[in-house]
Design a protein around this motif. Structure first.
Motif, PDB file in Angstrom:
ATOM      1  N   ARG A 149       7.889  43.220 -14.530  1.00 25.61           N
ATOM      2  CA  ARG A 149       7.786  42.757 -13.145  1.00 25.61           C
ATOM      3  C   ARG A 149       8.952  43.188 -12.272  1.00 25.61           C
ATOM      4  O   ARG A 149       9.314  42.500 -11.319  1.00 25.61           O
ATOM      5  N   GLY A 150       9.563  44.296 -12.553  1.00 26.53           N
ATOM      6  CA  GLY A 150      10.693  44.748 -11.757  1.00 26.53           C
ATOM      7  C   GLY A 150      11.998  44.169 -12.274  1.00 26.53           C
ATOM      8  O   GLY A 150      12.032  43.056 -12.794  1.00 26.53           O
ATOM      9  N   TRP A 151      13.056  44.922 -12.119  1.00 29.82           N
ATOM     10  CA  TRP A 151      14.345  44.520 -12.686  1.00 29.82           C
ATOM     11  C   TRP A 151      14.997  43.448 -11.838  1.00 29.82           C
ATOM     12  O   TRP A 151      15.233  43.650 -10.647  1.00 29.82           O
ATOM     13  N   PRO A 152      15.339  42.302 -12.434  1.00 27.46           N
ATOM     14  CA  PRO A 152      16.017  41.248 -11.678  1.00 27.46           C
ATOM     15  C   PRO A 152      17.481  41.586 -11.436  1.00 27.46           C
ATOM     16  O   PRO A 152      18.068  42.435 -12.111  1.00 27.46           O
ATOM     17  N   ASP A 153      18.072  40.907 -10.466  1.00 26.55           N
ATOM     18  CA  ASP A 153      19.485  41.132 -10.162  1.00 26.55           C
ATOM     19  C   ASP A 153      20.401  40.370 -11.114  1.00 26.55           C
ATOM     20  O   ASP A 153      21.563  40.739 -11.289  1.00 26.55           O
ATOM     21  N   ASP A 154      19.905  39.304 -11.716  1.00 26.92           N
ATOM     22  CA  ASP A 154      20.729  38.480 -12.590  1.00 26.92           C
ATOM     23  C   ASP A 154      21.136  39.232 -13.855  1.00 26.92           C
ATOM     24  O   ASP A 154      20.368  40.043 -14.391  1.00 26.92           O
ATOM     25  N   VAL A 155      22.323  38.951 -14.332  1.00 28.90           N
ATOM     26  CA  VAL A 155      22.805  39.472 -15.612  1.00 28.90           C
ATOM     27  C   VAL A 155      22.581  38.396 -16.673  1.00 28.90           C
ATOM     28  O   VAL A 155      22.884  37.217 -16.450  1.00 28.90           O
ATOM     29  N   HIS A 156      22.039  38.796 -17.817  1.00 28.60           N
ATOM     30  CA  HIS A 156      21.777  37.857 -18.904  1.00 28.60           C
ATOM     31  C   HIS A 156      22.786  38.069 -20.022  1.00 28.60           C
ATOM     32  O   HIS A 156      22.980  39.200 -20.483  1.00 28.60           O
ATOM     33  N   LEU A 157      23.413  36.993 -20.438  1.00 26.02           N
ATOM     34  CA  LEU A 157      24.362  37.015 -21.541  1.00 26.02           C
ATOM     35  C   LEU A 157      24.003  35.936 -22.550  1.00 26.02           C
ATOM     36  O   LEU A 157      23.532  34.859 -22.182  1.00 26.02           O
ATOM     37  N   THR A 158      24.223  36.233 -23.809  1.00 26.69           N
ATOM     38  CA  THR A 158      24.134  35.215 -24.853  1.00 26.69           C
ATOM     39  C   THR A 158      25.563  34.868 -25.268  1.00 26.69           C
ATOM     40  O   THR A 158      26.347  35.759 -25.610  1.00 26.69           O
ATOM     41  N   VAL A 159      25.874  33.565 -25.224  1.00 23.37           N
ATOM     42  CA  VAL A 159      27.247  33.108 -25.466  1.00 23.37           C
ATOM     43  C   VAL A 159      27.232  31.961 -26.470  1.00 23.37           C
ATOM     44  O   VAL A 159      26.208  31.313 -26.680  1.00 23.37           O
ATOM     45  N   PRO A 160      28.346  31.686 -27.096  1.00 29.76           N
ATOM     46  CA  PRO A 160      28.433  30.488 -27.934  1.00 29.76           C
ATOM     47  C   PRO A 160      28.192  29.235 -27.084  1.00 29.76           C
ATOM     48  O   PRO A 160      28.480  29.225 -25.882  1.00 29.76           O
ATOM     49  N   LYS A 161      27.667  28.201 -27.689  1.00 32.96           N
ATOM     50  CA  LYS A 161      27.371  26.979 -26.942  1.00 32.96           C
ATOM     51  C   LYS A 161      28.600  26.424 -26.241  1.00 32.96           C
ATOM     52  O   LYS A 161      28.505  25.813 -25.171  1.00 32.96           O
ATOM     53  N   THR A 162      29.759  26.644 -26.822  1.00 31.31           N
ATOM     54  CA  THR A 162      30.986  26.127 -26.214  1.00 31.31           C
ATOM     55  C   THR A 162      31.322  26.822 -24.898  1.00 31.31           C
ATOM     56  O   THR A 162      32.105  26.305 -24.100  1.00 31.31           O
ATOM     57  N   GLN A 163      30.733  28.004 -24.662  1.00 29.80           N
ATOM     58  CA  GLN A 163      31.002  28.745 -23.430  1.00 29.80           C
ATOM     59  C   GLN A 163      29.897  28.568 -22.392  1.00 29.80           C
ATOM     60  O   GLN A 163      29.956  29.156 -21.311  1.00 29.80           O
ATOM     61  N   TYR A 164      28.888  27.772 -22.732  1.00 33.31           N
ATOM     62  CA  TYR A 164      27.730  27.653 -21.829  1.00 33.31           C
ATOM     63  C   TYR A 164      28.105  26.921 -20.553  1.00 33.31           C
ATOM     64  O   TYR A 164      28.760  25.876 -20.577  1.00 33.31           O
ATOM     65  N   ARG A 165      27.687  27.487 -19.422  1.00 33.98           N
ATOM     66  CA  ARG A 165      27.829  26.845 -18.128  1.00 33.98           C
ATOM     67  C   ARG A 165      26.512  27.014 -17.383  1.00 33.98           C
ATOM     68  O   ARG A 165      25.933  28.094 -17.389  1.00 33.98           O
ATOM     69  N   SER A 166      26.057  25.977 -16.750  1.00 35.60           N
ATOM     70  CA  SER A 166      24.780  26.056 -16.035  1.00 35.60           C
ATOM     71  C   SER A 166      25.017  26.311 -14.551  1.00 35.60           C
ATOM     72  O   SER A 166      26.085  26.011 -14.009  1.00 35.60           O
ATOM     73  N   GLY A 167      23.984  26.877 -13.916  1.00 34.11           N
ATOM     74  CA  GLY A 167      24.013  27.042 -12.480  1.00 34.11           C
ATOM     75  C   GLY A 167      24.951  28.118 -11.968  1.00 34.11           C
ATOM     76  O   GLY A 167      25.406  28.046 -10.827  1.00 34.11           O
ATOM     77  N   THR A 168      25.264  29.120 -12.765  1.00 37.21           N
ATOM     78  CA  THR A 168      26.132  30.203 -12.316  1.00 37.21           C
ATOM     79  C   THR A 168      25.311  31.238 -11.563  1.00 37.21           C
ATOM     80  O   THR A 168      24.381  31.824 -12.112  1.00 37.21           O
ATOM     81  N   LYS A 169      25.653  31.483 -10.307  1.00 34.08           N
ATOM     82  CA  LYS A 169      24.880  32.410  -9.492  1.00 34.08           C
ATOM     83  C   LYS A 169      24.985  33.828 -10.041  1.00 34.08           C
ATOM     84  O   LYS A 169      26.080  34.337 -10.296  1.00 34.08           O
ATOM     85  N   GLY A 170      23.823  34.459 -10.213  1.00 38.87           N
ATOM     86  CA  GLY A 170      23.784  35.836 -10.672  1.00 38.87           C
ATOM     87  C   GLY A 170      24.012  36.011 -12.151  1.00 38.87           C
ATOM     88  O   GLY A 170      24.055  37.138 -12.640  1.00 38.87           O
ATOM     89  N   LEU A 171      24.150  34.912 -12.879  1.00 35.62           N
ATOM     90  CA  LEU A 171      24.421  34.992 -14.314  1.00 35.62           C
ATOM     91  C   LEU A 171      23.543  33.983 -15.040  1.00 35.62           C
ATOM     92  O   LEU A 171      23.562  32.789 -14.739  1.00 35.62           O
ATOM     93  N   VAL A 172      22.771  34.466 -16.004  1.00 29.07           N
ATOM     94  CA  VAL A 172      21.913  33.611 -16.815  1.00 29.07           C
ATOM     95  C   VAL A 172      22.455  33.605 -18.232  1.00 29.07           C
ATOM     96  O   VAL A 172      22.604  34.666 -18.848  1.00 29.07           O
TER      97      VAL A 172
END
Length: 251
Positions: free
Chosen positions: A20-43
């Motif tokens: 469906r077209g390339w999104p602008d957001d960057v996707h990262l997989t991180v340890p649970k200890t580094q998880y932060r929600s609601g970061t603009k442009g970062l999933v």
């Protein structure tokens, strides 16, 4: 394990198509200890990544092709998964590596659909449009077509995208690239490609087993009501059926 690029970001790095077209957001997989929600442009995702599922690219770290396909499959979008997995299989991916990368147990939420989607994948689909069409045909309740069926006609050999032998129906996916891009024209002009396609169509129509040839474009695959009517008119037993369960997803 530190953060790694994953999901759609990893798919882009591996040269895999996205539906469906390339999104602008960057996707990262991180340890649970580094998880932060609601970061603009970062999933951010937190499913643990094994060292064997990490590859380097341009000085950065990304999930491997197998892990990337598994991650996308676990999101539950069958269409996107099949488009991605078909292309990865054409690049040499082995399905057992994707199943390993899925992890978890068969009864875990989402894993059954992910596993079935991966089994549905087939490298014989030669383009994202063909991959999407296969899923759409399943959604509409069509019988499983033969992929890349060969026909020998008057000294010419043709392979068609989809062949429904019981109904005598060929379905071809037409893309503009075959007329517009030089890599598909093989030195021919766009006008020559059109003439060659017309002759191909006429020769295939002369095959006794072929009753109807249906030509579809990318846009046709998104209007299921219109597509279902068109396929029923061609003699294919089509009906609208949304994806509800992995149980019925078969190749």
């Amino acid at each position: 394990m530190a953060a790694v690029g994953s999901h759609v970001s990893a798919a882009a790095v591996h040269g895999l198509p996205w539906l469906r077209g390339w999104p602008d957001d960057v996707h990262l997989t991180v340890p649970k200890t580094q998880y932060r929600s609601g970061t603009k442009g970062l999933v951010l995702h937190t499913r643990p990544v094994q060292p064997a599922d990490v590859v380097a690219h341009g000085g950065l770290r990304f999930t491997s092709v197998a892990r990337t396909v598994a991650d996308v499959a676990l999101q539950g979008d069958v269409r996107t998964t099949v488009v991605l997995a078909d292309a990865a299989l054409r690049q040499g991916l082995v399905k057992r590596d994707v199943h390993r990368a899925l992890g978890g147990l068969p009864h875990h939420r989402g894993r059954a659909l992910a596993a079935r989607s991966i089994e549905f994948a087939d490298p014989r689909s030669g383009s994202p449009a063909e991959s999407l069409a296969r899923v759409v045909f399943w959604e509409l309740g069509l019988p499983a077509p033969v992929l890349q069926q060969r026909f020998d006609v008057g000294g010419h050999r043709y392979e068609v995208d989809f062949w429904f032998p019981e109904q005598g129906v060929i379905v071809e996916i037409d893309g503009r690239a075959k007329y517009a891009q030089e890599r598909y024209r093989n030195g021919r002009t766009a006008a020559q490609v059109i003439v060659d396609e017309k002759r191909r169509h006429e020769r295939l129509n002369s095959v006794p087993a072929v009753r109807v040839i249906v030509r579809l474009e990318w846009r046709d695959l998104w209007d299921l009501d219109a597509l279902s009517l068109r396929l029923r008119t061609a003699g294919l037993p089509s009906r609208a059926r949304p994806v509800r369960s992995a149980r019925d997803l078969t190749t």
